[in-house]
Enzyme design. Structure first.
Site, mmCIF file in Angstrom:
data_model
loop_
_atom_site.group_PDB
_atom_site.id
_atom_site.type_symbol
_atom_site.label_atom_id
_atom_site.label_comp_id
_atom_site.label_asym_id
_atom_site.label_seq_id
_atom_site.Cartn_x
_atom_site.Cartn_y
_atom_site.Cartn_z
ATOM 1 N N PRO A 117 0.829 -1.055 -0.092
ATOM 2 C CA PRO A 117 0.074 0.058 0.029
ATOM 3 C C PRO A 117 0.908 1.433 -0.071
ATOM 4 O O PRO A 117 1.611 1.377 0.765
ATOM 5 C CB PRO A 117 -0.757 -0.161 1.291
ATOM 6 C CG PRO A 117 -0.431 -1.384 1.975
ATOM 7 C CD PRO A 117 0.831 -1.985 1.219
ATOM 8 N N GLU A 118 0.451 2.277 -0.810
ATOM 9 C CA GLU A 118 1.120 3.533 -0.836
ATOM 10 C C GLU A 118 0.506 4.578 0.004
ATOM 11 O O GLU A 118 -0.592 4.261 0.227
ATOM 12 C CB GLU A 118 1.531 3.807 -2.565
ATOM 13 C CG GLU A 118 2.287 2.688 -3.258
ATOM 14 C CD GLU A 118 3.259 3.414 -4.027
ATOM 15 O OE1 GLU A 118 3.558 4.599 -3.904
ATOM 16 O OE2 GLU A 118 3.672 2.649 -5.045
#
Ligand SMILES: [Zn+2]
Length: 275
Positions: A2-3
């Site tokens: 996840p960014e």
């Protein structure tokens, strides 16, 4: 992994569901990797605490807690629970009756009757508690000033893309968002940072904010239920213009998008639009 936009979406979703709820009891698993603080300290901090706020700091999810026993002297204290999702970590708000997934490393039972579960098959995620105000390393890309942004880069000779990914400078910018913001700013990923003009730095800061906000908006509207769901589907709704488009025509000039390696990461750019 996840960014920043995904973590922001998840943190916002958790905030909506958990704000004001109280953690009644906590179960911590036996696997040591996810525990950056000792299990007993995590349990002591969380148990009895009220969730004041859940927010994103860099790529971390931060729970601001009130009334936990962090000081250990029986006094009400504030504390923070900091969660990094790593590669495969998920925070699930679940019905206690529902089956506990494999690879669950923490279960917090809440006064509302719900359970918050941390699940992470690959165990690169981290759970930590702190007393102070967690700020994370580096500056926040969504709020940094133009002046501050320029200062990060003006004496550095490394490729601009490598510096965008450097978490001690800016926190939370991942590979996709670095490529997309460089494309939109018309800057080649391998350019030495100190060769960028003030106008280019200004365009880069603007495009980085734009790309991140666009992804947050897309994530927020398409996966509002993420914390209850079990996949990453719906993320990365951002329309990629460069990232992952090797050999495809540039959306602006029709040149073929090139792929190179910068800072060990696959890097995509248009040889004509990016100078
Ligand atoms: Zn182009």
């Amino acid at each position: 992994m996840p960014e920043l936009p995904e973590v922001e979406t998840i943190a916002n979703g958790l905030h909506q569901r958990l704000r004001g709820d109280r953690i009644e009891s906590v179960w911590v698993g036996r696997k040591p990797e996810p525990l950056k603080s000792p299990a007993a300290v995590i349990a002591r901090t969380l148990e009895g605490a009220r969730v004041e706020r859940v927010r994103r700091v860099g790529k971390h999810i931060v729970f601001d807690l009130q009334g936990s026993e962090l000081r250990g002297n029986g006094q009400s204290a504030t504390g923070q629970w900091i969660v990094h999702l790593g590669m495969t970590g998920r925070m699930l708000v679940a019905d206690p009756e529902s089956e506990i997934p494999k690879h669950t490393h923490l279960v917090a039972r809440l006064a509302s009757g719900k359970e918050l579960r941390f699940v992470d098959p690959r165990r690169f995620g981290r759970l930590e508690v702190r007393k102070g105000d967690f700020a994370g390393p580096g500056a926040e890309p969504l709020t940094i000033s133009e002046e501050g942004f320029a200062r990060l880069f003006h004496r550095r000779t490394a490729p601009i893309k490598a510096l965008l990914l450097n978490q001690t400078l800016l926190h939370g910018v991942g590979n996709i968002y670095a490529d997309e913001s460089l494309f939109r700013a018309g800057v080649r990923p391998r350019r030495r940072a100190n060769s960028l003009s003030r106008a280019e730095l200004s365009a880069l800061r603007k495009s980085l904010r734009h790309v991140l906000k666009e992804a947050i908006a897309a994530g927020g509207s398409s996966v509002s239920d993420y914390v209850d769901a079990d996949g990453e589907e719906g993320f990365f709704q951002l329309q990629h213009r460069a990232y992952g488009r090797e050999g495809e025509p540039c959306l602006v000039c029709k040149s073929k998008i090139k792929k190179i390696i910068v800072a060990g990461r696959g890097t995509h750019y248009c040889p004509k639009c990016q100078k």
